[in-house]
Design an enzyme around this catalytic site. Sequence first.
Site, PDB file in Angstrom:
ATOM      1  N   GLU A  82     -12.181   4.838   5.801  1.00  0.00           N
ATOM      2  CA  GLU A  82     -11.470   3.849   6.603  1.00  0.00           C
ATOM      3  C   GLU A  82      -9.987   4.198   6.640  1.00  0.00           C
ATOM      4  OE1 GLU A  82     -11.622  -0.920   7.131  1.00  0.00           O
ATOM      5  OE2 GLU A  82     -11.200  -0.230   5.101  1.00  0.00           O
ATOM      6  N   LYS A  91      -4.430 -17.675  -2.046  1.00  0.00           N
ATOM      7  CA  LYS A  91      -3.397 -16.648  -2.219  1.00  0.00           C
ATOM      8  C   LYS A  91      -3.275 -15.834  -0.938  1.00  0.00           C
ATOM      9  CE  LYS A  91      -2.369 -12.141  -4.001  1.00  0.00           C
ATOM     10  NZ  LYS A  91      -1.952 -11.830  -2.623  1.00  0.00           N
ATOM     11  N   GLY A 149     -10.437  -7.721   1.860  1.00  0.00           N
ATOM     12  CA  GLY A 149      -9.460  -6.658   1.660  1.00  0.00           C
ATOM     13  C   GLY A 149     -10.133  -5.335   1.375  1.00  0.00           C
ATOM     14  N   GLU A 157     -15.550  -9.454   1.631  1.00  0.00           N
ATOM     15  CA  GLU A 157     -15.541  -8.794   2.944  1.00  0.00           C
ATOM     16  C   GLU A 157     -14.608  -7.610   2.818  1.00  0.00           C
ATOM     17  OE1 GLU A 157     -14.432  -7.387   6.057  1.00  0.00           O
ATOM     18  OE2 GLU A 157     -13.719  -9.273   6.933  1.00  0.00           O
ATOM     19  N   CYS A 162     -10.805  -4.562  10.195  1.00  0.00           N
ATOM     20  CA  CYS A 162     -11.869  -4.065   9.323  1.00  0.00           C
ATOM     21  C   CYS A 162     -13.084  -3.626  10.121  1.00  0.00           C
ATOM     22  CB  CYS A 162     -12.254  -5.126   8.294  1.00  0.00           C
ATOM     23  SG  CYS A 162     -12.694  -6.716   9.017  1.00  0.00           S
TER      24      CYS A 162
END
Length: 483
Positions: free
Chosen positions: A385, A177, A230, A252, A286
């Site tokens: 973040e 996906k 994500g 992750e 990230c």
Amino acid sequence: MQQLDHQFIDNRWVPSAGQRRLPVTNPYSEEVIAEVTVGDPADVDSAVAAARRALPAWRARSGAERAAYLEGFAEALTRRRDELIRLSSTNNGKVLAEAGIDLDDAIACYRYYAHQARELDHRQGRLVELEMDGVEARCYHDPVGVAGLITPWNFPLVTSAWKLAPALAAGCTVVLKPSEVTPLPERTLAEIAIEVDLPAGVLNLLYGDGEGVGAPLASHPGVDKVSFTGSNRVGEAVMRAAAERTADVSLELGGKSPILVMEDADPEQAADWVMAGIYSNAGQICSATSRLLVHDAIAEPLYAALAERIDDLTLGDPLAEGTDMGPLTSARQRDVVRAYLAIAEREGLSAVRDSRHRRLPDSGFFVAPTLYRDVPTQSRLWREEIFGPVLCARSVASEEEAIRQANDSDFGLAATVVSGDAERARRIGRALQAGSVWINGEQLVLPETGWGGFKRSGIGRELGPWGLSAYLAVKHLVGPVPS
């Protein structure tokens, strides 16, 4: 404008069962360049069924046979390199140089796991050393089964390679996906599957969002393994869904990575590495080293060097040669970053550079490259973040203080250490709670080295032999020594 209203299932493009449509936007021109039909649980059922049908024959192939297909993916991506670089820039907002690096990294990943697939043949059935007469044990590595792979929008072709290549090398079949924000680059993978004559059902690709495809895929009883990259919010939902059937997961997730600059570092060289760690890909990384911890002794010259480099950055069309930083990938992400900048204003943070120092392009989802200094450790900008071109800095008086503040985070994905003494830098690196630590350099990610984090940055590792192991189950056959 492209109409993406079909799903790739069993090596065929079939009409989607979903009815909702989402626009795909060029983040620089802000024009809608495609529409994607959002899949629904019926599409997931069909794709998982196809993957399960294909699994017995695919897992029975040798690693060398699977390696040939992976080499085919690498060669096909290489032939399409120029086309895919421009497509990535158009859909994602990356500048051409960054898109080229991403694609080359993806190609290297397919080649690496082709090699790992061949090596897997040699590992099968190895004897285990036992201190017992008349008994032998042999170790085998079986594919975990059907893998659901969910990739993000910031590095589409790279993150899909990190998942798809080891999954196929291990003998798994997959349902992939892509992000609904950047669906165009990964469409190429389905086209390549047909081109290299990959057996039907081994790779299935579903367009859709989290509601229509992501959640049904993560919770599907026919999926044995889920690999997700994500946000923490979505990753935690994936983990809960997998837990209900004790499915294997790799996650992750977020990062708030530090870069530590010691007093024995060269401020000019350090500034280059700081810039690369936060402003590449408009900060949408990230592992972005978004927390700068600099020794008091060189803080002022480093801030001055950074201000000069930020002023020199060219913002604009990512397809234009000479552009250093493109827009953020979506209006939504731009607004997320703007909300943090509003928090910074309310908190009274001291800006060395922000939007007041730069005129932004007339179109595009741009945010000015920003640097705050003397940021309190309790600030939300220091702890959360942001996923944009925003660097928060503070000075420290000692190595020990730098390590302590670097580790004072919910995340532990990556870090960078800059010091004139390489041995000292390695000592500091060993003390940091992070999955990857770069010493006196930019963020170099290699297929041979593992990728993943500590704490809330995720579970498991991608890349290297650890990435292959994520899609393998270990089996031992124990019994009398054959006569």
